[in-house]
Design an enzyme around this catalytic site. Structure first.
Site, PDB file in Angstrom:
ATOM      1  N   LYS A 190       0.737  -1.474  -0.058  1.00 18.40           N
ATOM      2  CA  LYS A 190      -0.097  -0.045  -0.129  1.00 18.40           C
ATOM      3  C   LYS A 190       0.871   1.294   0.108  1.00 18.40           C
ATOM      4  CE  LYS A 190      -4.715   0.982   0.285  1.00 18.40           C
ATOM      5  NZ  LYS A 190      -5.729   0.398  -0.384  1.00 18.40           N
ATOM      6  N   ASP A 220      -7.158   4.250  -4.554  1.00 15.40           N
ATOM      7  CA  ASP A 220      -7.705   4.243  -3.187  1.00 15.40           C
ATOM      8  C   ASP A 220      -8.122   5.490  -3.115  1.00 15.40           C
ATOM      9  OD1 ASP A 220      -7.778   2.077  -0.739  1.00 15.40           O
ATOM     10  OD2 ASP A 220      -7.362   4.251   0.139  1.00 15.40           O
TER      11      ASP A 220
HETATM   12  P1  NDP Z   1     -12.925   7.700  -2.701  1.00 19.54           P
HETATM   13  O1  NDP Z   1     -11.786   8.680  -2.755  1.00 19.54           O
HETATM   14  O2  NDP Z   1     -13.397   7.506  -4.346  1.00 19.54           O
HETATM   15  O3  NDP Z   1     -14.083   8.082  -1.844  1.00 19.54           O
HETATM   16  C1  NDP Z   1     -14.024   8.056  -0.391  1.00 19.54           C
HETATM   17  C2  NDP Z   1     -15.248   8.677   0.177  1.00 19.54           C
HETATM   18  O4  NDP Z   1     -15.330   8.418   1.556  1.00 19.54           O
HETATM   19  C3  NDP Z   1     -15.777   9.972  -0.163  1.00 19.54           C
HETATM   20  O5  NDP Z   1     -17.025  10.085  -0.149  1.00 19.54           O
HETATM   21  C4  NDP Z   1     -15.008  10.824   0.912  1.00 19.54           C
HETATM   22  O6  NDP Z   1     -15.577  12.118   1.221  1.00 19.54           O
HETATM   23  C5  NDP Z   1     -15.087   9.638   2.360  1.00 19.54           C
HETATM   24  N1  NDP Z   1     -14.137   9.935   3.039  1.00 19.54           N
HETATM   25  C6  NDP Z   1     -12.814   9.627   3.132  1.00 19.54           C
HETATM   26  N2  NDP Z   1     -12.118   9.693   3.923  1.00 19.54           N
HETATM   27  C7  NDP Z   1     -13.123  10.231   4.955  1.00 19.54           C
HETATM   28  C8  NDP Z   1     -13.205  10.909   6.248  1.00 19.54           C
HETATM   29  N3  NDP Z   1     -11.902  10.843   7.021  1.00 19.54           N
HETATM   30  N4  NDP Z   1     -14.206  10.999   6.773  1.00 19.54           N
HETATM   31  C9  NDP Z   1     -15.482  11.177   6.294  1.00 19.54           C
HETATM   32  N5  NDP Z   1     -15.374  10.720   4.963  1.00 19.54           N
HETATM   33  C10 NDP Z   1     -14.404  10.379   4.170  1.00 19.54           C
HETATM   34  O7  NDP Z   1     -12.343   6.480  -2.076  1.00 19.54           O
HETATM   35  P2  NDP Z   1     -12.642   4.811  -2.302  1.00 19.54           P
HETATM   36  O8  NDP Z   1     -14.272   4.746  -2.580  1.00 19.54           O
HETATM   37  O9  NDP Z   1     -11.758   4.338  -3.533  1.00 19.54           O
HETATM   38  O10 NDP Z   1     -12.301   4.087  -1.045  1.00 19.54           O
HETATM   39  C11 NDP Z   1     -13.346   4.199   0.188  1.00 19.54           C
HETATM   40  C12 NDP Z   1     -12.935   3.182   0.900  1.00 19.54           C
HETATM   41  O11 NDP Z   1     -12.790   1.919   0.177  1.00 19.54           O
HETATM   42  C13 NDP Z   1     -11.552   3.191   1.649  1.00 19.54           C
HETATM   43  O12 NDP Z   1     -11.188   2.692   2.865  1.00 19.54           O
HETATM   44  C14 NDP Z   1     -10.690   2.479   0.746  1.00 19.54           C
HETATM   45  O13 NDP Z   1      -9.342   1.862   1.135  1.00 19.54           O
HETATM   46  C15 NDP Z   1     -11.692   1.081   0.432  1.00 19.54           C
HETATM   47  N6  NDP Z   1     -11.463   0.330  -0.765  1.00 19.54           N
HETATM   48  C16 NDP Z   1     -11.209   0.951  -2.103  1.00 19.54           C
HETATM   49  C17 NDP Z   1     -10.828   0.109  -3.123  1.00 19.54           C
HETATM   50  C18 NDP Z   1     -11.189   0.621  -4.474  1.00 19.54           C
HETATM   51  O14 NDP Z   1     -10.870  -0.081  -5.327  1.00 19.54           O
HETATM   52  N7  NDP Z   1     -11.461   1.936  -4.596  1.00 19.54           N
HETATM   53  C19 NDP Z   1     -10.760  -1.356  -2.994  1.00 19.54           C
HETATM   54  C20 NDP Z   1     -10.889  -1.889  -1.592  1.00 19.54           C
HETATM   55  C21 NDP Z   1     -11.016  -1.097  -0.718  1.00 19.54           C
HETATM   56  P3  NDP Z   1     -14.714  13.470   0.853  1.00 19.54           P
HETATM   57  O15 NDP Z   1     -15.087  13.507  -0.641  1.00 19.54           O
HETATM   58  O16 NDP Z   1     -15.556  14.417   1.598  1.00 19.54           O
HETATM   59  O17 NDP Z   1     -13.287  13.070   1.367  1.00 19.54           O
END
Ligand code: NDP
Length: 485
Positions: free
Chosen positions: A158, A198
């Site tokens: 990562k 991510d």
């Molecule tokens: P994105 O950046 O596309 O979306 C993240 C979302 O979560 C946004 O809506 C963001 O809001 C919100 N968010 C992020 N950090 C915070 C925080 N500290 N507090 C509140 N809201 C938060 O990321 P992904 O959808 O790709 O990833 C989401 C989760 O899924 C993560 O845990 C990631 O590790 C996990 N994941 C992702 C994979 C992938 O293929 N993308 C694979 C496996 C797991 P805002 O825009 O306001 O920051």
């Protein structure tokens, strides 16, 4: 809202969750074992080495608890456990870049190469101001087990940066990505380490990163996944984590004769995982009623239908706006800001059949888990990595709520990255249907493997233990065969 309670504050003092929040273990058959003395020693050594890494401690603690019966049956695997909690390599570097006004900024870049026993390091890059070594080590550690569960030959890694893409122009993001890759490129490779996206790293960032890698390495190779279709990406990769999550949850619900048909579903986040989880819930006849971002959440009792979802996708992916705009656009829905609202007014106190946390780590704590239980939630499946605190997981398990840990239920993303690597090696593209059906089958297999392993080790329905043990066994066998070096 819980995002301020990001971790157990006592971890840094070496106190585990089970000490801070003692929970009566009402049914030893379905709960994770408490750590025995052997595992406690491993855990204590992890804390002693890196006392200021609470998220990493949390991820390790959960796995060590699950592995108690495995090490009791196979004491020869103890050195494997002791070795697995140490990263094979950690790279940290400086990322200087200039904003549009010519001002210099200096961020930190990282790559954690955690374990390469079963294949090249594989795992995403996160760009978020909260990024530090503890968070990336927790994610890399989880990734080792997750990648093993997919059945594909991928080790775990990562990386990322404390850079915040929010509010930056495309050209600023491009300059940052290029500077980041100027250092990272010498540490990665198609047979060495294959990063992906991510939080904060989507198609735009992967494109900029890939372009710079190609220039520096002077070769066109599948060194990143999540690429655009025009330059070697796989169909369904953007959808894969969200779709895979819902496929896993569908399998879990089916074991109890339930389904998504007519089920109300709360989803957190509104990024990549949340958007496509929402789409697949709609495909399966469910009714998503919430979504969020870091500023708060929206609740739409009428349901987020396809037209509303496509509006959210446009808002988030193109206009890069805030989720609060949804409540202005769609009458009857509400927006609740995350601060300073109490948890009782939060997303997890809404009555739903299924909850899919898809934002970030530690977003459901014990109190919120109890609200979900009180409101008779049937199942909780993690789309994000470690969105439920250990206390929340215990609440679900003791109350017999079906619970899917992220390393099993969100493995569809990396599995499809593995399929992208295969297509790049073959120099061939599978159709959308081909990739989707492979993804579906992988999620069915992961579900079966986790469920059967949990049953075998005397913890039926405990997917946390099943996923940790099944993921561990394959890596342990490979590490042992290779001489534990
Ligand atoms: P994105 O950046 O596309 O979306 C993240 C979302 O979560 C946004 O809506 C963001 O809001 C919100 N968010 C992020 N950090 C915070 C925080 N500290 N507090 C509140 N809201 C938060 O990321 P992904 O959808 O790709 O990833 C989401 C989760 O899924 C993560 O845990 C990631 O590790 C996990 N994941 C992702 C994979 C992938 O293929 N993308 C694979 C496996 C797991 P805002 O825009 O306001 O920051």
């Amino acid at each position: 809202m819980i995002f301020t309670e990001l971790f157990n504050p006592y971890h840094s003092k070496g106190v585990s969750w089970s000490t801070v929040c003692p929970i009566t273990r009402i049914d030893s058959e379905t709960l994770v074992n408490p750590m025995d003395n052997t595992m406690k020693k491993v855990y204590d050594s992890v804390i002693a080495r890196d006392p200021n890494q609470p998220e990493f401690h949390q991820a390790v603690e959960e796995v060590l608890e699950s592995l108690v019966p495995v090490i009791q049956a196979h004491p020869e695997y103890l050195p494997v456990v002791e070795s697995m909690v140490e990263a094979e390599r950690i790279i940290q570097f400086k990322v200087p870049w200039y904003d549009d006004s010519g001002k210099l900024h200096v961020n930190r870049g990282f790559r954690i190469q955690m374990n390469s026993a079963i294949g090249p390091y594989k795992g995403g890059l996160r760009f978020h101001p909260s990024v530090n070594q503890s968070i990336l080590k927790f994610l890399a550690f989880e990734q080792v087990f997750k990648n093993s569960l997919t059945g594909l030959p991928m080790g775990g890694g990562k990386g990322g940066s404390d850079f915040d893409p929010k509010g930056k122009t495309d050209s600023e993001v491009m300059r940052f990505c290029q500077s980041f890759m100027m250092e990272l490129w010498r540490h990665i490779g198609a047979n060495l380490d294959v990063p992906a996206g991510d939080i904060g790293v989507g198609g735009r960032e992967i494109g900029f990163l890939f372009g710079m890698y190609k220039k520096l390495a002077n070769e066109f190779t599948g060194v990143l996944t999540g690429k655009g279709i025009s330059y070697g990406g796989s169909l369904i990769r953007p959808e894969a984590t969200g779709y895979g999550l819902v496929y896993f949850a569908r399998e879990m619900l089916a074991t109890k004769g339930k389904s998504f048909e007519g089920a109300s579903v709360s989803i957190s986040g509104s990024g990549n995982v949340a958007q496509f989880a929402c789409e697949k819930v709609l495909d399966l006849g469910g009714k998503p009623v919430t979504m969020s971002d870091s500023s708060g959440f929206i609740h739409d009792p009428k349901g987020i239908d396809r037209e509303k979802l496509s509006w959210i996708m446009d808002l988030k992916n193109k206009r890069r706006g805030r989720i609060s705009e949804y409540a202005q656009k769609y009458p009857g829905s509400t927006f609740t800001a995350s601060e300073p609202e109490p948890a009782s007014n939060g997303l997890w106190n809404i009555e739903v059949d299924v909850a899919l946390p898809c934002a970030t780590q530690n977003e459901i704590n014990g109190e919120e888990a109890k609200m979900l239980v009180k409101n008779k939630v049937m199942a909780v499946a993690e789309g994000a990595n470690m969105p439920c605190t250990p206390e929340a997981v215990e609440v679900f398990l003791t109350n017999r709520v079906m619970f899917a840990p992220g390393k099993a239920s969100n493995a569809g993303g990396v599995a499809t990255s593995g399929l992208e690597m295969s297509q790049n090696s073959l120099r061939y593209n599978w159709t959308r249907e081909e990739v989707d059906s492979k993804l579906d089958q992988i999620m069915v297999d992961i579900h079966k493997n986790a469920a059967e392993t949990a049953e075998k080790y005397g913890m039926p329905d405990n997917y946390v233990a099943g996923a940790n043990i099944a993921g561990f066994l394959k890596v342990a066998e490979a590490m042992t065969a290779q001489g534990l070096i």
